[in-house]
Design a protein around this motif. Structure first.
Motif, PDB file in Angstrom:
ATOM      1  N   ALA A  58       0.821  -1.203   0.000  1.00 51.43           N
ATOM      2  CA  ALA A  58       0.000   0.000   0.000  1.00 51.43           C
ATOM      3  C   ALA A  58       0.862   1.264   0.000  1.00 51.43           C
ATOM      4  CB  ALA A  58      -0.933  -0.005   1.205  1.00 51.43           C
ATOM      5  N   ALA A  59       2.020   1.182   0.661  1.00 52.20           N
ATOM      6  CA  ALA A  59       2.925   2.332   0.733  1.00 52.20           C
ATOM      7  C   ALA A  59       3.640   2.599  -0.584  1.00 52.20           C
ATOM      8  CB  ALA A  59       3.958   2.110   1.842  1.00 52.20           C
ATOM      9  N   PHE A  60       3.542   1.668  -1.524  1.00 50.88           N
ATOM     10  CA  PHE A  60       4.260   1.782  -2.791  1.00 50.88           C
ATOM     11  C   PHE A  60       3.648   2.820  -3.727  1.00 50.88           C
ATOM     12  CE2 PHE A  60       5.033  -0.093  -7.153  1.00 50.88           C
ATOM     13  CZ  PHE A  60       6.370   0.253  -7.210  1.00 50.88           C
ATOM     14  N   ALA A  61       2.377   3.136  -3.548  1.00 55.82           N
ATOM     15  CA  ALA A  61       1.706   4.080  -4.446  1.00 55.82           C
ATOM     16  C   ALA A  61       2.431   5.423  -4.459  1.00 55.82           C
ATOM     17  CB  ALA A  61       0.254   4.264  -4.024  1.00 55.82           C
ATOM     18  N   GLY A  62       2.759   5.901  -5.647  1.00 54.14           N
ATOM     19  CA  GLY A  62       3.367   7.212  -5.798  1.00 54.14           C
ATOM     20  C   GLY A  62       4.852   7.281  -5.520  1.00 54.14           C
ATOM     21  N   THR A  63       5.508   6.143  -5.307  1.00 53.50           N
ATOM     22  CA  THR A  63       6.944   6.171  -5.038  1.00 53.50           C
ATOM     23  C   THR A  63       7.738   6.192  -6.340  1.00 53.50           C
ATOM     24  OG1 THR A  63       7.052   3.760  -4.944  1.00 53.50           O
ATOM     25  CG2 THR A  63       6.701   4.919  -2.869  1.00 53.50           C
ATOM     26  N   ASP A  64       8.978   6.613  -6.234  1.00 55.82           N
ATOM     27  CA  ASP A  64       9.825   6.704  -7.416  1.00 55.82           C
ATOM     28  C   ASP A  64      10.609   5.420  -7.660  1.00 55.82           C
ATOM     29  OD1 ASP A  64       9.105   9.298  -8.190  1.00 55.82           O
ATOM     30  OD2 ASP A  64      10.457  10.172  -6.723  1.00 55.82           O
ATOM     31  N   ALA A  65      11.499   5.057  -6.730  1.00 56.88           N
ATOM     32  CA  ALA A  65      12.370   3.905  -6.964  1.00 56.88           C
ATOM     33  C   ALA A  65      11.967   2.693  -6.140  1.00 56.88           C
ATOM     34  CB  ALA A  65      13.819   4.267  -6.662  1.00 56.88           C
ATOM     35  N   ALA A  66      11.741   2.903  -4.838  1.00 59.71           N
ATOM     36  CA  ALA A  66      11.510   1.755  -3.964  1.00 59.71           C
ATOM     37  C   ALA A  66      10.944   2.208  -2.631  1.00 59.71           C
ATOM     38  CB  ALA A  66      12.822   1.004  -3.732  1.00 59.71           C
ATOM     39  N   VAL A  67      10.373   1.238  -1.909  1.00 63.12           N
ATOM     40  CA  VAL A  67       9.970   1.427  -0.523  1.00 63.12           C
ATOM     41  C   VAL A  67      10.745   0.436   0.315  1.00 63.12           C
ATOM     42  CG1 VAL A  67       8.067   1.512   1.118  1.00 63.12           C
ATOM     43  CG2 VAL A  67       7.650   2.060  -1.282  1.00 63.12           C
ATOM     44  N   ALA A  70      21.222   1.729  -1.721  1.00 63.85           N
ATOM     45  CA  ALA A  70      22.002   2.514  -0.758  1.00 63.85           C
ATOM     46  C   ALA A  70      22.396   3.860  -1.347  1.00 63.85           C
ATOM     47  CB  ALA A  70      23.242   1.737  -0.341  1.00 63.85           C
ATOM     48  N   GLY A  71      22.118   4.909  -0.597  1.00 58.98           N
ATOM     49  CA  GLY A  71      22.542   6.246  -1.001  1.00 58.98           C
ATOM     50  C   GLY A  71      21.626   6.949  -1.977  1.00 58.98           C
ATOM     51  N   CYS A  75      12.999  -0.212  10.902  1.00 54.81           N
ATOM     52  CA  CYS A  75      12.648  -0.463  12.302  1.00 54.81           C
ATOM     53  C   CYS A  75      13.818  -0.046  13.179  1.00 54.81           C
ATOM     54  CB  CYS A  75      12.321  -1.937  12.502  1.00 54.81           C
ATOM     55  SG  CYS A  75      11.882  -2.378  14.203  1.00 54.81           S
ATOM     56  N   ALA A  76      13.547   0.783  14.178  1.00 58.74           N
ATOM     57  CA  ALA A  76      14.587   1.243  15.107  1.00 58.74           C
ATOM     58  C   ALA A  76      15.776   1.857  14.363  1.00 58.74           C
ATOM     59  CB  ALA A  76      15.048   0.091  16.007  1.00 58.74           C
ATOM     60  N   GLY A  77      15.492   2.581  13.295  1.00 61.48           N
ATOM     61  CA  GLY A  77      16.540   3.257  12.550  1.00 61.48           C
ATOM     62  C   GLY A  77      17.304   2.385  11.571  1.00 61.48           C
ATOM     63  N   ARG A  78      16.933   1.124  11.433  1.00 66.86           N
ATOM     64  CA  ARG A  78      17.646   0.203  10.545  1.00 66.86           C
ATOM     65  C   ARG A  78      16.751  -0.223   9.385  1.00 66.86           C
ATOM     66  NH1 ARG A  78      19.405  -4.716  14.063  1.00 66.86           N
ATOM     67  NH2 ARG A  78      20.209  -5.408  12.034  1.00 66.86           N
ATOM     68  N   ARG A  79      17.302  -0.180   8.180  1.00 69.57           N
ATOM     69  CA  ARG A  79      16.577  -0.693   7.026  1.00 69.57           C
ATOM     70  C   ARG A  79      16.531  -2.210   7.077  1.00 69.57           C
ATOM     71  NH1 ARG A  79      18.121   2.600   1.458  1.00 69.57           N
ATOM     72  NH2 ARG A  79      17.233   4.615   2.091  1.00 69.57           N
ATOM     73  N   GLY A  80      15.395  -2.754   6.655  1.00 71.22           N
ATOM     74  CA  GLY A  80      15.255  -4.205   6.665  1.00 71.22           C
ATOM     75  C   GLY A  80      14.697  -4.728   5.357  1.00 71.22           C
ATOM     76  N   ASN A  81      14.136  -5.918   5.423  1.00 69.35           N
ATOM     77  CA  ASN A  81      13.546  -6.595   4.267  1.00 69.35           C
ATOM     78  C   ASN A  81      12.159  -7.088   4.630  1.00 69.35           C
ATOM     79  OD1 ASN A  81      15.642  -6.847   2.026  1.00 69.35           O
ATOM     80  ND2 ASN A  81      16.824  -7.523   3.794  1.00 69.35           N
ATOM     81  N   PRO A  82      11.274  -7.213   3.632  1.00 65.60           N
ATOM     82  CA  PRO A  82      11.525  -7.090   2.194  1.00 65.60           C
ATOM     83  C   PRO A  82      11.552  -5.638   1.723  1.00 65.60           C
ATOM     84  CG  PRO A  82       9.234  -7.608   2.572  1.00 65.60           C
ATOM     85  CD  PRO A  82       9.900  -7.649   3.927  1.00 65.60           C
ATOM     86  N   LEU A 129      22.995  -5.668 -12.338  1.00 66.22           N
ATOM     87  CA  LEU A 129      23.468  -6.343 -11.129  1.00 66.22           C
ATOM     88  C   LEU A 129      24.241  -7.608 -11.484  1.00 66.22           C
ATOM     89  CD1 LEU A 129      20.497  -6.202  -8.588  1.00 66.22           C
ATOM     90  CD2 LEU A 129      22.704  -5.074  -8.371  1.00 66.22           C
ATOM     91  N   THR A 130      25.343  -7.820 -10.781  1.00 64.57           N
ATOM     92  CA  THR A 130      26.135  -9.030 -10.981  1.00 64.57           C
ATOM     93  C   THR A 130      26.582  -9.574  -9.632  1.00 64.57           C
ATOM     94  OG1 THR A 130      28.175  -7.752 -11.193  1.00 64.57           O
ATOM     95  CG2 THR A 130      26.999  -8.298 -13.243  1.00 64.57           C
ATOM     96  N   GLY A 131      27.022 -10.837  -9.636  1.00 69.03           N
ATOM     97  CA  GLY A 131      27.604 -11.434  -8.437  1.00 69.03           C
ATOM     98  C   GLY A 131      26.603 -11.575  -7.312  1.00 69.03           C
ATOM     99  N   ASP A 132      27.115 -11.506  -6.086  1.00 67.58           N
ATOM    100  CA  ASP A 132      26.284 -11.732  -4.911  1.00 67.58           C
ATOM    101  C   ASP A 132      25.724 -10.417  -4.382  1.00 67.58           C
ATOM    102  OD1 ASP A 132      25.130 -13.648  -3.268  1.00 67.58           O
ATOM    103  OD2 ASP A 132      26.593 -13.314  -1.672  1.00 67.58           O
ATOM    104  N   ARG A 133      25.121  -9.656  -5.264  1.00 68.55           N
ATOM    105  CA  ARG A 133      24.531  -8.375  -4.891  1.00 68.55           C
ATOM    106  C   ARG A 133      23.034  -8.422  -5.143  1.00 68.55           C
ATOM    107  NH1 ARG A 133      25.611  -4.193  -7.898  1.00 68.55           N
ATOM    108  NH2 ARG A 133      25.591  -2.633  -6.257  1.00 68.55           N
ATOM    109  N   GLY A 134      22.292  -7.911  -4.155  1.00 71.92           N
ATOM    110  CA  GLY A 134      20.850  -7.851  -4.284  1.00 71.92           C
ATOM    111  C   GLY A 134      20.362  -6.420  -4.326  1.00 71.92           C
ATOM    112  N   ALA A 135      19.142  -6.227  -3.869  1.00 74.48           N
ATOM    113  CA  ALA A 135      18.529  -4.910  -3.959  1.00 74.48           C
ATOM    114  C   ALA A 135      19.112  -3.918  -2.952  1.00 74.48           C
ATOM    115  CB  ALA A 135      17.026  -5.037  -3.756  1.00 74.48           C
ATOM    116  N   GLY A 136      19.583  -4.414  -1.801  1.00 72.95           N
ATOM    117  CA  GLY A 136      20.081  -3.507  -0.766  1.00 72.95           C
ATOM    118  C   GLY A 136      21.180  -2.581  -1.249  1.00 72.95           C
ATOM    119  N   PRO A 137      22.278  -3.107  -1.769  1.00 74.82           N
ATOM    120  CA  PRO A 137      23.345  -2.238  -2.274  1.00 74.82           C
ATOM    121  C   PRO A 137      22.881  -1.314  -3.397  1.00 74.82           C
ATOM    122  CG  PRO A 137      24.150  -4.473  -2.005  1.00 74.82           C
ATOM    123  CD  PRO A 137      22.659  -4.525  -1.809  1.00 74.82           C
ATOM    124  N   LEU A 138      21.962  -1.790  -4.198  1.00 71.20           N
ATOM    125  CA  LEU A 138      21.459  -0.983  -5.308  1.00 71.20           C
ATOM    126  C   LEU A 138      20.752   0.268  -4.795  1.00 71.20           C
ATOM    127  CD1 LEU A 138      19.589  -2.368  -8.393  1.00 71.20           C
ATOM    128  CD2 LEU A 138      18.591  -0.501  -7.105  1.00 71.20           C
TER     129      LEU A 138
END
Length: 201
Positions: free
Chosen positions: A119-128, A165-166, A132-139, A154-163
């Motif tokens: 539900a929070a995804f509506a109107g977002t640009d890249a991602a939601v 970041a920043g 929790c407690a100041g830390r990003r989590g999953n999904p 994306l290559t190697g052992d990289r997922g959405a998190g590094p993509l």
């Protein structure tokens, strides 16, 4: 109205830190870890759920038997997380603008949180991204169209998190559910989670 969302359950990895036994098949409350995540995804009632299989494919497939999933085989899973992510995204319906990326070793993410994230995804640009407690989590929930080039690269052992970041176009969604931070990497963390279901690992 929220844009359509599909879900990708990443269940192909080897989980080498867990030991020789397949991590996603380890029981929690009498149910394999991967089935906890799959059942939560289906109960959220958001959209189609694609499960990406690789390591211990037949055993993981058996653990998911009877669930209304789209099962996708990733023969390149040993090359890293990025290969499973791309395989799962490719299997989603074209109409699914959003792609929620679920991890098979996170058994304490409830269906209601998944529905709220969608539900929070509506109107977002890249991602939601839940926080929790100041830390990003999953999904995380990705805008497939806006991130198409980055996801394809994306290559190697990289997922959405590094993509993500920043980036300035990522919406952080505050939650109180500690399950977004609870992933199971070792038998010890699984045992701790069984003793204290809501304690941080």
């Amino acid at each position: 109205m929220s844009p359509p969302v599909g879900l990708v359950l990443l269940a192909a990895g080897r989980g080498t830190r867990f030991g020789p036994a397949p991590k996603l098949l380890a029981p929690l409350d009498g149910v394999p870890l991967v089935r906890h995540a799959a059942e939560a995804a289906l109960r959220a009632g958001i959209g189609p759920v694609v499960a990406v299989l690789g390591h211990a494919e037949e055993a993981v497939r058996a653990a998911l038997a009877g669930l209304d999933l789209v099962l996708v085989r990733n023969p390149a899973y040993a090359q890293g997380l990025s290969t499973s992510l791309r395989a799962g995204l490719a299997a989603l319906p074209e109409a699914a603008e959003g792609a929620m990326i679920l991890l098979g070793d996170m058994p304490r993410v409830p269906p209601a949180l998944l529905a709220g994230l969608a539900a929070a995804f509506a109107g977002t640009d890249a991602a939601v991204v839940p926080v929790c407690a100041g830390r990003r989590g999953n999904p995380v929930l990705l805008n497939r169209r806006r991130l198409a080039a980055e996801l394809a690269a994306l290559t190697g052992d990289r997922g959405a998190g590094p993509l993500l970041a920043g980036r300035r176009d990522v919406r952080e969604w505050p939650v109180e559910e500690a399950g977004i931070l609870l992933d199971v990497d070792t038998p010890e963390t699984l045992a701790g989670l069984a003793r204290s279901p809501n304690a941080p690992l």
